[in-house]
Every structure is written in structure tokens, then in C-alpha cells.
Write an enzyme that holds these catalytic residues in place. Sequence first.
Site, PDB file in Angstrom:
ATOM      1  N   ASP A 252     -10.114   5.263  -1.697  1.00  0.00           N
ATOM      2  CA  ASP A 252     -10.183   6.091  -2.844  1.00  0.00           C
ATOM      3  C   ASP A 252     -10.654   5.190  -4.028  1.00  0.00           C
ATOM      4  O   ASP A 252     -10.507   4.080  -3.988  1.00  0.00           O
ATOM      5  CB  ASP A 252      -8.817   6.912  -3.285  1.00  0.00           C
ATOM      6  CG  ASP A 252      -8.873   7.903  -4.351  1.00  0.00           C
ATOM      7  OD1 ASP A 252      -9.747   8.472  -4.453  1.00  0.00           O
ATOM      8  OD2 ASP A 252      -7.695   7.835  -4.959  1.00  0.00           O
TER       9      ASP A 252
ATOM     10  N   ASP B 288      -3.693   7.554  -3.081  1.00  0.00           N
ATOM     11  CA  ASP B 288      -2.450   7.353  -3.602  1.00  0.00           C
ATOM     12  C   ASP B 288      -1.816   8.911  -3.989  1.00  0.00           C
ATOM     13  O   ASP B 288      -1.008   9.205  -4.371  1.00  0.00           O
ATOM     14  CB  ASP B 288      -2.456   6.551  -4.944  1.00  0.00           C
ATOM     15  CG  ASP B 288      -3.438   7.106  -5.856  1.00  0.00           C
ATOM     16  OD1 ASP B 288      -4.282   8.217  -5.426  1.00  0.00           O
ATOM     17  OD2 ASP B 288      -3.818   6.578  -6.992  1.00  0.00           O
TER      18      ASP B 288
ATOM     19  N   ASP C 217      -4.989  12.895  -0.565  1.00  0.00           N
ATOM     20  CA  ASP C 217      -5.160  11.792   0.332  1.00  0.00           C
ATOM     21  C   ASP C 217      -4.398  12.070   1.499  1.00  0.00           C
ATOM     22  O   ASP C 217      -4.779  11.530   2.686  1.00  0.00           O
ATOM     23  CB  ASP C 217      -5.153  10.551  -0.330  1.00  0.00           C
ATOM     24  CG  ASP C 217      -5.949  10.274  -1.415  1.00  0.00           C
ATOM     25  OD1 ASP C 217      -7.108  10.759  -1.360  1.00  0.00           O
ATOM     26  OD2 ASP C 217      -5.621   9.587  -2.256  1.00  0.00           O
TER      27      ASP C 217
END
Length: 908
Positions: free
Chosen positions: A345, A628, A632
Amino acid sequence: MGDKVPEERDFQCRSRGDEHNISLDQILEKLSASAEGLSTEEASRRIALCGRNVFEETGKQSLLIKYLKQYRNFFSLLLLFGSILSFIAEWLDPGQGNIFIAIALLGVVILNGSFTFIQEYQAERIMASFKNLIPPKARVLRDGEIKEILATEIVVGDVVYLEEGDKIPADGRLIEENSLKVDNSPITGEAEPQLRSLNCTHPNMLECRNMVFSGTLIQTGNGKALIFGTGSDTQIGKLAALTEQTSSVDTPIRKELNDFIKVISAIAIFLGVSFFLVGFLIQDTFLANLIFAIGIIVANVPEGLLPTVTLALSLASKRIAKRNALIKQLESVETLGSTTVICTDKTGTLTQNKMAIHSVYTGSGHLDVEKKAKPSDIFLRVATICNNSRLTEEKPGYKGDPTEGSLLVYASEFTDINKMKDDFPRLAEYPFDSKKQRMQVISKTPNREMEAYLKGAPEVILDMCSHIMIDGKEETLDEKQKISLEEQHLVMAKKGERVLAFAYRKADTDNEYEDGFIFIAFAGAVDPPRPEAKEAIKKCHLAGIKVVMITGDHPVTARSIAATVGLTDDHIEPVLITGSELEELSTEELAQRLKAPSIVFARTSPVQKLKIVRAFQAAGEIVTMTGDGVNDAPAMKNADMGVAMGSGTDVAREAADMVLLDDNFATIVNAIEEGRTIFDNIKKFIAYILTSNVPEILPFIAFVLLALPLPMNVQLILAIDLGTDILPALSLAVEKGEGDIMKRPPRSREEKLLTPQVLLTSYGIKGPIEAAAGFACYFAVLFDGGWKWGQQLPFTDTLYMQAITAFFAAVIVCQIANVFTSRTRRQSVLTKGFFSNRMVLLGIASELMILAFIIYNPLVNLVFNTAAISMKYVLIAVPFALLLLGVDEFRKYAIRKDSPFVTRFFKW
């Protein structure tokens, strides 16, 4: 959604997915609701029909069933079978020590099963962490009054009040909003809080600004929302279900251990059954041959393997913890080492998730932000007064919109923010909206005059300006200067900066002004990359690991950050794939695009992240997924390795296999190095423990074929597998990696822990040497005691007990040499410092201590059927130990010299 919903009802319990693009009147009619809210009686009826605002957990099993399922694997069944046979043997012929064998094998089975159960039990906490995202209370309209109720009591049709700092309790359609901005990052991954409106702005519900979603946070403003989705019917509820339904994949090391166990167990069963039949045909004694078969199986199966691997991984996890990473699933340590693709990410992983002013451009040119060049007072005034964020003591230093917060932090370096707000009180505010793309504030100056402060999109602000501030003086803004400013704006935007323009003018009233402004400056804010990210990504590339960025951000921002952190360079232009493009790609087309050396995914949804991970896995890659946010979690759970940021959501941390305590991408690289080393080291101690199998098996073969007194009993075999071998094997697990371990490609999926080369080295070279040493000591004791060939000795005969003690001692002496030579796979063990791994010395000390107890302690003699012997018989094994060391050193030397024969058959 809880209870079953009857077919006869006058409203929809579940969302149809069109709530964002139908009129407010239509959605009110569909939900049988009104803008004045529900009555308490109606709310109770809807809870009965639709269930509470909670997530469902399906297919739940009792803890006992889950625990018992751990004993279905082949290894446990085999050891359990051996334990049962030993109990039977003890029952048929008591006093022969079989009870100790039975208890030991049963203990190993329980230890392994309990460990696996504990690991799986932790996964259940994922659903609990999703529930934590629902706020405990909310304010709703009930019976025409504002009431505070438990969030679990919210139903479809409720009108909920939303204010800054609130966590939204359910999915809703806005019916009122005032400068409302929502942080949607838990759902969409968007780094920037999104402005809300009452109009449908996008065909995709997640992108539509008239929607608010459960679990997201109100950054600024306030409003009211009509609830249309609760519990499992919310977007976050669907993510929860997706994560629950997503199967965790077996780690590579688990697959390797399973393969290893199958091969070794097959060998054990084959030899056990074969020699039982041979022995029965030769000696025609069922019980003796049953005990013999148990001995063969026990000798072949490395009972201490799984406990040893578990402890070794635990030690590696502790070392990684010192490098700021918490490993939740021990086996995941090695998975990192075999990673071929890292899907990361952007926000909070490669970047700091903290907007900061990166550059300021005025009519006089660039200000040196890094050197703290002070901007003009009027710029500081506009940046401070035309701003709805506020400074805080907590990280990141502000609360509210990140871009506005970064402006306040920047301005606070040069002026007293609070004093300025007191000196220039607001008279009126005209908030930012998506159509005007600007914010305007009218303030009173200390001179009792009025000024209008303006900030917003550069192209909008420039059109409202007629003058420009240059070196503190007002000048007319001509067309040429305006073009130059527009070009400068594009330059800043291409650097990934979010650019805002600032202007002001004198005011006569507190009305909003449309023109006559004086241009002051551009300010570019960025979410800065982590300082270590670029070097960490470079290390990944050197190690043959592809780093792929997946983000919900705009493609321009994604591409810019990719260049900043080193995902692209002068020779590699990243392939950029947006979420909408990803939807259109076929499986074959996506597989082709994934072959690119550098890939950036932008505007991706949670389901698409999961699709990307699975596509890489289908291509044979071992995938590590970092993140985070809640969005996800499904992808992290499905990936071979899930890595969460310590500052991320509870859901992300629970779904992950590893948590980065410092939120530092570079920490992953350190963990990868540990992971690669641990695979090498597990291979080393497998080669080490397999070596002792040969001197454990050959005594039983000699017992059957040569009619010798059994040279080593099952108790002594267990003393090696579960006693003397444990600490030396663990000492190999803490060896430092050989050579430059981060400059070689990830290990192939085809590379096995147990290879023919490992078996040949252990069973064909080192094992026979140890067996020869054992027989040499065994026969030395027998012949010195007057034994004649063919003579049978009772198990209780002192001479027999001394002979098997000598055989056991010889194996231990040779295993001491074996642990030294097993410290390396290619380089000479002489290059390793004698004290560089003090755990090896501790392991050798433990071996000698156990050996001394088994030889000289009377109580231990009773358990193992051993007796004290002279040290001269133990020393007979020393030349064999030196031979083992020398032969293996020659093997490594031949491999370093690329000897075709040795490399082909003995390089492991």
C-alpha cells in the site's frame, strides 16, 4: 443481518446498491422512512425483522472440535499409531520400557497439536476486531427527538447525526451536510479525506459523495444521514465477510515440512512393515518383531522435528522483534525469505501518512522550505485564518483535513497561530465545495478593516486575481504572468504535490467576493515518502524481489510517489493500471501485464487488491501484501504473507502475519533477510538430525538379519531425537547467513527442504560413519566382556547394557562433529569463529551432560536400560568423528570448486 426476514414487509432490510443514484424521495419511500426519523416502536419492529447492527459469524465450531482437528495430519497419526503399539507391547510384555516410549510419543503428538491449535485460534480475533470499528453509541432521531442510543440498535430508516470526530455507525445517504469531510481510507484506501455533498457524483457507490459508510471517520463539518445498510449489509460488513471467507494459504515452510514428513514417514512405515515381515518369517516371534517394527518407525521418524522447528522459528521471531517487527504466525518467518513479490500500500507504508508543505512559490519566486525561509505575513495570515484544522499535541500534530493541517504546522514555525486568530477574527466563512473548488473567509483586522482570504484550486484562484504580490508590492497580473504561474503549477503537480493557491483582497462587506484578488503564492503539500523506503526497495530489487504499489489514490499521485521511492528509474517506466482498467482485463491479459518489472495500481478497491494478490499467486509467485486499513485485510489474509502497519487498524493487524511496530517498509527487508537465513538453517539442522537416523536404524536391521543382541533400544533412540539432538539443532537455527544472502534471487518453489542430495549426504556419507563408530564401540565392549558371536544376551545382562551404552555414546560423539560441520552448506566450517555461535557450545555441553546422566546415573540407567562403561570405549568413536568432519569438509571444497559429480549428488 441477523434473523430471517419475513417476505411480508413494507421496506427493504438489505441494500439494493442503488441508494446513491436515486432521488431522496425514492429512497425514503423504499425504506418507509422520513427525514424526521422513526418511532421507538417502529425501530423495535425493524430490529426484530432485520437483526441488530452487528456482524455475523458463520460456520462457527466449538473449541473442542477445532482442537481435535489438529490431530488429523499424517505425522500426528503416525506417532499416535506408534504410541498405541507401544502401549500394546507394554501390556503384552510389561517391564521392557515400552511404557516410556508410548508416553514420549503421545507427548510429542499433544505438543504439536496444541501449538497448531493456538496458532489457528488467533485467527478468530479477526472478526472481533471488525466489531471494534463500530462506535458504541450514536445520536439518532427517534419519536421526533434527538436520542443517544447504542450503535447496535440502529436500524434501516434511522436518521443519524454526524459531527466532527464521530465514527460513522452504519451506511447512510446524506440528507444534510455542512462542509462535511470524511476519511474513507479504512474502506477505499484514499489518503485524502473526501468532501461530501447531497448530490450523486459518481456511478460507483464507493466514489459517490452523497454516501457515508460504517467505520469511517468524520474529519470536519457535520450532517445527517438516512441509514440504509446495517451490520453485515454495510460495506465494511461485506469486507468482514470476505475476510472471513478468504482462506489463509499454507506457508511455504508448512508445505515443505508436510512433504518432508510424508517422505520420512513413508520410509519409516515401509522399513517397519518390511522388517517386521522378514523378522517374523525368520524368528516366528510376533511380540519381538512388533517391538522391532516400532523401533524401526521411531528410529526413522524425527520426533523432535516440529518442536525444534517451532523453537527455531521462535528464536528468529525474537531477533526480528528486535528489528521492530512482530511475527504472529511463526512459520511466516520463512515465508518472507521466499517472497518473490511485495504488494505494498502507498499511504502509511511507503509514505509517512502525514501531509507536509513541500514547496512554496510566490510572485518573487521559490521559497527555500528546507532552509526555513520565512514567507510573507499575508501568506501566513491566509494559510492560518482560511483554515478549519487545528493543531494538537498528538501525531501528526493536527486534527482535521491533512492538507489544511499541514498548512497550520508550516505556519506555526513562523508565527503564533492562536494570537493571529485572535487578532484577525472571522466574520464570515464560505466553505470549500466541489463546484467552486475554493474556500473564502472574511476577517476583521486589528485596524477594524476587513479582508477577504482565499485559497483553493490554482486555476480557479488565478481567474479571480487581477493583481500579484511581488517583493511586497502589488502589481497588475498580466496574461504572460498568468501563463507562467499556470506552468509552475503543473511543474509542482507533476512532483506529486497537492497544490493550493492563496490570495487576498480588501473587503467592504462580509459577502463572498468573486474577483479583484491579489495573488500571493502556491503551496505544494505532499505525503512525504519514508526516508528508508527508497533504499529498502533498492535492496528488494537486488534480492530479486518485485515491489508493486497498490493504492486507492489518483494515478498521477501514485506515479509520482512510485518515482520518488525508487519503484521506477531512467530505464524502467512503471506499468500503471487503474481499478477501472483492472475490471476490464481478462485473467490472461492481467497475467501478461503482471510480468512487467515495475507495476503501479491506482484507484483500486478491496476486492481488486484481492484479485491482484491471487493473480500473482496463480503465476507462481509467493506474495507478501502490506497495508494498514480495513480495505487491505482480505488481500493480506489471502497473501502468502500479510504485513500490517503497527499504527493501522485493528482489523489489518489481526489479519496480518507480521506487524511492523515502526511502520517502516525497510523493516520488511530486514525480516526478509532473517527469513532467507532461517530456510538455510532449517535445511542445515534437517541434514543434522537425519544423520543420526542411520545409526538408529541399522541396529534393528542387524538384530533381525545377523541375530545380534539389539545394539540400541527405542528408549535411547528417543533420548537422541528428543534429548541430545534438540539444542545442537537449535544452535544451527541461529547461525548467521552465508555470504551475501540478499544478493541472490528468492529460492525457487521447486527448492525443497528434503532433497536427494540431503538424503545422500546424511544417509550415504555421515550416517554410515556414525553407525560404524557405534558398532565399533558396541563390539569392543562385547568382545572385552567375553561375548561370542551368535550368543544371545538378556536385556537385563550388565554386559548387554554396557554394550548398548557404548553404541549410544559413539553416536553422541559423532553428532558433536556433525553439528560443527553442519554450520555451513558451502563454505568451510573453519571460516566460522569457534565462539561465533555460542549456542553450538551450549548444545554440545547439553549432549555431554545427557550422555553422562545416561551412563552414570543409576535412576536414569533404569529408564534407559544402560550401565556405566569405561571412558576408553567412548574414545574409540573420536577417530570416526574426525573422519566425518574431514569427509564433509572435502564435500564442501569440491562444491566450491564446482566438481560436477559432487555438486550433482551432494550439494544441498
